[in-house]
Design a protein around this motif. Structure first.
Motif, PDB file in Angstrom:
ATOM      1  N   TYR A 531       9.176   9.513  12.953  1.00 27.58           N
ATOM      2  CA  TYR A 531       9.055   8.503  12.860  1.00 27.58           C
ATOM      3  C   TYR A 531       9.867   7.971  11.799  1.00 27.58           C
ATOM      4  CZ  TYR A 531       4.382   7.812  15.454  1.00 27.58           C
ATOM      5  OH  TYR A 531       3.266   8.203  16.351  1.00 27.58           O
ATOM      6  N   GLU A 534      10.741   4.069  12.230  1.00 28.88           N
ATOM      7  CA  GLU A 534       9.906   2.881  12.375  1.00 28.88           C
ATOM      8  C   GLU A 534       9.122   3.040  10.678  1.00 28.88           C
ATOM      9  OE1 GLU A 534      10.184   5.403  14.349  1.00 28.88           O
ATOM     10  OE2 GLU A 534       9.523   3.937  16.054  1.00 28.88           O
ATOM     11  N   ILE A 535       9.133   3.624  10.122  1.00 26.28           N
ATOM     12  CA  ILE A 535       8.945   4.612   8.955  1.00 26.28           C
ATOM     13  C   ILE A 535      10.090   3.559   7.576  1.00 26.28           C
ATOM     14  CG2 ILE A 535       9.042   5.940   5.985  1.00 26.28           C
ATOM     15  CD1 ILE A 535       6.946   8.117   8.136  1.00 26.28           C
ATOM     16  N   GLU A 537      11.549   0.795   8.423  1.00 26.10           N
ATOM     17  CA  GLU A 537      10.906  -0.496   9.209  1.00 26.10           C
ATOM     18  C   GLU A 537       9.463  -0.991   8.553  1.00 26.10           C
ATOM     19  OE1 GLU A 537      12.570  -3.295  10.584  1.00 26.10           O
ATOM     20  OE2 GLU A 537      10.734  -4.109  10.617  1.00 26.10           O
ATOM     21  N   LEU A 538       8.613  -0.145   7.840  1.00 31.47           N
ATOM     22  CA  LEU A 538       7.287  -0.151   7.865  1.00 31.47           C
ATOM     23  C   LEU A 538       8.246  -0.617   5.764  1.00 31.47           C
ATOM     24  CD1 LEU A 538       4.294  -0.628   8.077  1.00 31.47           C
ATOM     25  CD2 LEU A 538       5.138   2.341   7.943  1.00 31.47           C
ATOM     26  N   GLN A 541       9.136  -4.199   5.328  1.00 27.85           N
ATOM     27  CA  GLN A 541       7.863  -5.071   5.473  1.00 27.85           C
ATOM     28  C   GLN A 541       6.613  -4.879   4.887  1.00 27.85           C
ATOM     29  OE1 GLN A 541       7.767  -7.150   8.244  1.00 27.85           O
ATOM     30  NE2 GLN A 541       9.213  -6.389   9.383  1.00 27.85           N
ATOM     31  N   VAL A 542       6.989  -3.219   4.160  1.00 30.32           N
ATOM     32  CA  VAL A 542       5.717  -3.900   2.936  1.00 30.32           C
ATOM     33  C   VAL A 542       6.012  -4.103   1.461  1.00 30.32           C
ATOM     34  CG1 VAL A 542       4.322  -1.954   1.841  1.00 30.32           C
ATOM     35  CG2 VAL A 542       4.284  -1.308   3.838  1.00 30.32           C
ATOM     36  N   GLU A 544       8.143  -6.828   2.055  1.00 29.29           N
ATOM     37  CA  GLU A 544       8.286  -8.840   1.508  1.00 29.29           C
ATOM     38  C   GLU A 544       7.025  -8.188   1.843  1.00 29.29           C
ATOM     39  OE1 GLU A 544      11.117 -10.126   2.637  1.00 29.29           O
ATOM     40  OE2 GLU A 544      11.812  -8.655   2.050  1.00 29.29           O
TER      41      GLU A 544
ATOM     42  N   GLU B  14       3.983 -12.775   6.680  1.00 28.96           N
ATOM     43  CA  GLU B  14       5.026 -14.503   7.967  1.00 28.96           C
ATOM     44  C   GLU B  14       5.703 -13.624   9.096  1.00 28.96           C
ATOM     45  OE1 GLU B  14       8.526 -13.883   4.397  1.00 28.96           O
ATOM     46  OE2 GLU B  14       7.766 -15.400   3.897  1.00 28.96           O
ATOM     47  N   THR B  15       4.803 -11.966   9.327  1.00 26.34           N
ATOM     48  CA  THR B  15       5.715 -11.217  10.847  1.00 26.34           C
ATOM     49  C   THR B  15       4.297 -10.456  11.074  1.00 26.34           C
ATOM     50  OG1 THR B  15       6.203  -9.188   9.496  1.00 26.34           O
ATOM     51  CG2 THR B  15       7.608 -10.499   9.631  1.00 26.34           C
ATOM     52  N   ILE B  17       4.545  -7.439  11.887  1.00 26.58           N
ATOM     53  CA  ILE B  17       3.891  -5.853  11.354  1.00 26.58           C
ATOM     54  C   ILE B  17       2.957  -6.364  10.565  1.00 26.58           C
ATOM     55  CG2 ILE B  17       4.458  -4.334  10.296  1.00 26.58           C
ATOM     56  CD1 ILE B  17       7.184  -4.344  12.557  1.00 26.58           C
ATOM     57  N   GLN B  18       3.225  -6.928   9.170  1.00 24.08           N
ATOM     58  CA  GLN B  18       2.400  -7.180   8.538  1.00 24.08           C
ATOM     59  C   GLN B  18       1.569  -8.458   8.360  1.00 24.08           C
ATOM     60  OE1 GLN B  18       4.982  -9.688   5.399  1.00 24.08           O
ATOM     61  NE2 GLN B  18       6.935  -9.236   5.616  1.00 24.08           N
ATOM     62  N   ILE B  21      -0.901  -5.285   9.371  1.00 21.88           N
ATOM     63  CA  ILE B  21      -1.171  -4.023   8.159  1.00 21.88           C
ATOM     64  C   ILE B  21      -2.254  -4.930   7.026  1.00 21.88           C
ATOM     65  CG2 ILE B  21      -0.023  -3.852   5.234  1.00 21.88           C
ATOM     66  CD1 ILE B  21       2.680  -3.556   6.662  1.00 21.88           C
ATOM     67  N   LEU B  39      -1.073   4.703   7.922  1.00 18.19           N
ATOM     68  CA  LEU B  39      -0.192   5.140   8.558  1.00 18.19           C
ATOM     69  C   LEU B  39       0.323   5.198   9.937  1.00 18.19           C
ATOM     70  CD1 LEU B  39       2.996   4.769   7.171  1.00 18.19           C
ATOM     71  CD2 LEU B  39       2.413   7.263   6.478  1.00 18.19           C
ATOM     72  N   ILE B  42      -0.105   2.450  12.444  1.00 15.61           N
ATOM     73  CA  ILE B  42       0.883   0.252  11.818  1.00 15.61           C
ATOM     74  C   ILE B  42       1.921   1.710  12.281  1.00 15.61           C
ATOM     75  CG2 ILE B  42       2.659  -0.362  10.289  1.00 15.61           C
ATOM     76  CD1 ILE B  42      -0.421  -0.056   8.451  1.00 15.61           C
ATOM     77  N   LEU B  43       2.662   2.777  12.305  1.00 11.53           N
ATOM     78  CA  LEU B  43       3.556   3.185  13.034  1.00 11.53           C
ATOM     79  C   LEU B  43       3.343   3.242  14.182  1.00 11.53           C
ATOM     80  CD1 LEU B  43       4.332   6.083  10.355  1.00 11.53           C
ATOM     81  CD2 LEU B  43       5.824   4.450  10.481  1.00 11.53           C
ATOM     82  N   ILE B  46       4.057  -0.577  15.505  1.00  9.89           N
ATOM     83  CA  ILE B  46       5.897  -1.006  15.378  1.00  9.89           C
ATOM     84  C   ILE B  46       6.477  -0.486  16.098  1.00  9.89           C
ATOM     85  CG2 ILE B  46       7.175  -0.402  13.602  1.00  9.89           C
ATOM     86  CD1 ILE B  46       6.286  -0.416  11.328  1.00  9.89           C
ATOM     87  N   ARG B  47       6.783   0.455  16.958  1.00  9.10           N
ATOM     88  CA  ARG B  47       7.438   2.206  17.860  1.00  9.10           C
ATOM     89  C   ARG B  47       6.547   1.063  19.079  1.00  9.10           C
ATOM     90  NH1 ARG B  47       6.859   8.278  18.500  1.00  9.10           N
ATOM     91  NH2 ARG B  47       8.926   7.571  16.938  1.00  9.10           N
TER      92      ARG B  47
END
Lengths: 692, 51
Positions: A531, A534-535, A537-538, A541-542, A544, B14-15, B17-18, B21, B39, B42-43, B46-47
């Motif tokens: 991953y 993805e990590i 990207e995460l 995101q976190v 932001e 804002e997204t 993904i957020q 979360i 984790l 969420i991963l 995202i994928r």
């Protein structure tokens, strides 16, 4: 159902009063109820006890002024409270049983989940997770609408903390798998590790270290030998010097001088003692030249030094002694002398028979005869004592003989030369030699105690140690000097240090390689290795999200200040806050109409209804405002059961209050209300119950 | 968690993904959630979104 009883003792200084529940208030109440009554009728006390029984001293939404009143009931002081209370919810079948004893501060709270059959202790933190205790006096309700934003700030901060924790976890995971190596790269590392480990094995420094130890031992042994040789040489030189001084000519002369002086002294002593007797006996015999004899005897000298000084005893002395001898001998050999000798002999013989009463023929009694004979002898001997004459002759003979020996001895007595400078220099030289010997001896002792002994080398085993070193290091060392051995030692030491440094470097590299391989392998084992993207990207995101939450906190502060400040009024964030507050209020009654609330704009001070009606907060009645505020508090729906205690709701009319009780009943039906209670002033005590 | 509170918090995100979360946090806010489970979820999300 609420069952309760209490006893409150108040110490007023001059007297103690005990308060119990007023008889107008039943000890069993429904879960939703309203109490009206005059001041000091006990209605607020009951409300306080319900709050205390619900962990209100430490938890719940309770203004400080109210919590302070609750604490007064529990803390040691002039009030002492004892109570028991059971609150059972008929819908959820949950029950709470709380109690406090007099004189104690502890409030025990138990919970039942099976309708009150079994209870277990519930601590404050767990209680707060399950129950939402709201205890309020809704003064200035419009102003306090702002407090509702405090709730979202609390939740927001909770999320911020959670997000931060999650961010750290993501970072950690990212670090674990970040820059991970492929299997081929790991294999390369493993090959390198094997190579380094092999290289490490070649560094066996033990033989060299052993050699170094024996080189050091040999050096120390040599040094000790050197110190020993020096000490022994110094001792030998010192002893020889001592012996030489003892055996020198001067010393011999002195010895001879001393010997002869002693011999002379002995002879002079003999002469001195004899001359005294000679003079005494001569005096007894009335020697006519007594004075001459005495003077001559005085001239002999009292001791050896005096005799040496005079160069011997003068001939005049010898002559005087010879003369007195002749005098004694001549008298002794005369007829008178012979008679006296014969008489003395007779007296000696007859004395053996005295007191034996012997009578001799022609003589008569022996004792009488001997007495008369002795008397006659005495008379005849009175002129010349025969004994003294014999003594004079003998003593004079002795003195003459000794004087002859003395006069022969004196010329041979030669005093040793008196050269003090030379003697002093010799003594000084001997002292120096002794100091050198002592110093050399001290150096040797110091070296043994401070250096060699620690290495097991002493004077006793010195030769053995040296031979042992030769056998380890080789016979070629027998020919080497100390300096050559030292050079060999230093060279060996440098070589070992270099090798050790290289070995340590390889060892460190090996250790690092080993750690890296383990780390890389553990990365391969991480479930997140696939991953990686993805990590990444995460993480963005976190990061932001954290920024947005921090920014939201600043904007909430602007809401609390009732000013947009540097923020734009059309920022969507503010609209989301207004919508949130609208949802909390849900609906309001204004003038004669009910409205569904869409937004509450706290900065502009307006309520926007679903039909776009704008109601200014300042235009709302106090009772309506109170209701709006209390409904806002109740709508904090988070699945916890509500314990709602509203005091002094005096500005609300019955119809307004009914809306509140309808809200209580609605919550109760949903199984979300444990207690709903209001208190307001009235002239008489009156209790109204609602709900199930 | 109150729906209105969740709506408010989602408004900050804002997204997607957020928002995901925040949703996951809101489900576990009152418990010591296993970060590893969060984790992983969420991963996977995202994928899924990126595909």
């Amino acid at each position: 159902m609420i069952q309760f009883d209490y006893s409150l003792e108040v110490d007023m200084g001059t007297e103690k009063r005990t308060y119990n529940p007023p008889k107008e208030i039943p000890k069993e109440l429904k879960n939703i109820f309203r109490i009206q009554g005059p001041n000091s009728s006990g209605k607020s006390t009951l409300m306080n006890i319900i709050a205390i029984a619900s962990h209100g001293l430490t938890k719940g939404k309770i203004p400080p002024s109210i919590r302070s009143r609750m604490e007064e009931l529990v803390k040691p002081g002039y009030k002492d409270l004892e109570f028991e209370m059971t609150i059972s919810d008929p819908v959820s079948k949950r029950a709470l049983k709380s109690s406090k004893k007099k004189g104690e501060t502890e409030v025990k709270v138990r919970e039942s989940l099976d309708g009150g059959n079994s209870f277990s202790i519930i601590i404050a933190d767990n209680f707060e997770k399950k129950y939402n205790l709201i205890y309020d006096i809704p003064e200035n309700p419009v102003g306090r609408l702002n407090e509702l934003t405090g709730e979202i700030k609390t939740v927001q901060n909770l999320f911020l903390g959670k997000t931060r924790e999650f961010q750290r976890y993501v970072e950690q995971t990212s670090n674990e798998i970040g820059n991970s190596m492929g299997p081929e790269e790991i294999k390369e590392l493993e090959d390198k590790l094997i190579f380094e480990e092999e290289a490490l094995k070649k560094y066996n420094l033990e033989p060299e270290k052993t050699e170094l130890v024996f080189l050091k031992k040999l050096m120390v042994a040599y040094k000790l030998k050197e110190y020993n040789d020096k000490a022994e040489e110094a001792e030998r030189i010192f002893n020889n010097a001592k012996k030489e001084i003892k055996n020198s000519d001067d010393s011999k002369a002195e010895k001879e001088y001393s010997k002869k002086t002693k011999e002379l002294s002995k002879k002079v002593q003999s002469v001195s003692s004899s001359k005294f007797e000679l003079v005494t006996e001569a005096n007894k015999c009335n020697y006519p030249k007594f004075d001459e004899l005495k003077n001559a005897m005085d001239g002999i000298g009292r001791d050896a030094n005096a005799v040496i000084k005079r160069g011997g005893i003068p001939q005049s002395c010898v002559d005087a002694v010879s003369e007195v001898k002749n005098f004694a001998d001549s008298i002794s050999s005369s007829s008178k002398g012979e008679s006296l000798r014969a008489m003395l002999e007779v007296i000696r013989v007859l004395d053996q028979y005295v007191d034996k009463n012997i009578e001799l023929p022609e003589i008569g009694l022996l004792d009488e005869f001997l007495q008369n004979f002795k008397k006659k002898y005495k008379e005849m001997n009175s002129e010349y004592d025969i004994k003294s004459l014999k003594m004079i002759s003998q003593k004079a003979k002795d003195i003459i003989g000794w004087v002859a020996e003395i006069n022969q001895l004196v010329p041979t007595i030669i005093p040793p030369p008196e050269d003090k400078t030379e003697s002093f220099e010799k003594e000084q030289h001997l002292d120096d030699l002794e100091s050198q010997y002592k110093r050399a001896n001290g150096n040797r002792s110091d070296y043994v105690s401070k250096v060699s002994f620690e290495m097991g080398i002493s004077l006793v085993n010195l030769d053995d140690v040296i031979n042992q070193c030769y056998s380890i290091l080789g016979d070629e060392y027998k020919e080497k000097s100390f300096n050559e051995i030292k050079d060999a030692h230093d060279s060996k030491n440098n070589s070992i240090m270099r090798s050790e440094s290289e070995k340590n470097n390889i060892s460190s590299r090996t250790e690092r390689l080993r750690e890296k391989i383990i780390k890389e392998k553990s990365k391969q084992a991480s479930p997140y290795i696939e991953y990686k993207n993805e990590i990444k990207e995460l993480q963005n995101q976190v990061s932001e999200l954290m920024k947005s939450m921090n920014s939201a906190n600043h904007k909430l502060e602007a809401v609390e200040r009732k000013s947009y400040g540097s923020f734009q009024s059309d920022d969507p964030f503010f609209k989301s806050v207004w919508s949130y507050l609208g949802k909390r209020l849900k609906n309001i009654r204004h003038l004669d109409k009910e409205y569904d609330v869409s937004e509450v704009d706290l900065i502009d001070g307006t309520i926007i209804t679903s039909d776009k009606t704008i109601i200014h907060l300042s235009d709302m009645g106090t009772g309506q405002s109170q209701l709006s505020y209390l409904k806002g508090l109740l709508s904090a729906d988070d699945n916890r059961m509500v314990i709602a205690l509203f005091d002094e709701v005096s500005t609300m009319t019955d119809s307004t209050l009914n809306v509140l009780f309808q809200e209580f009943e609605k919550l109760q039906k949903e199984g979300k209300l444990m207690v709903g209670m209001t208190v307001s002033p009235a002239d008489e005590i009156e209790v109204n119950s609602y709900g199930v | 968690m109150n729906e209105s509170t969740l709506d408010y918090l989602l408004g900050i995100a804002e997204t997607d993904i957020q928002k995901k979360i925040i949703r996951l946090f809101s489900e576990t806010i009152s418990s010591d959630a296993d970060l590893d489970v969060l984790l992983r979820e969420i991963l996977d999300y995202i994928r899924e979104v990126k595909q």
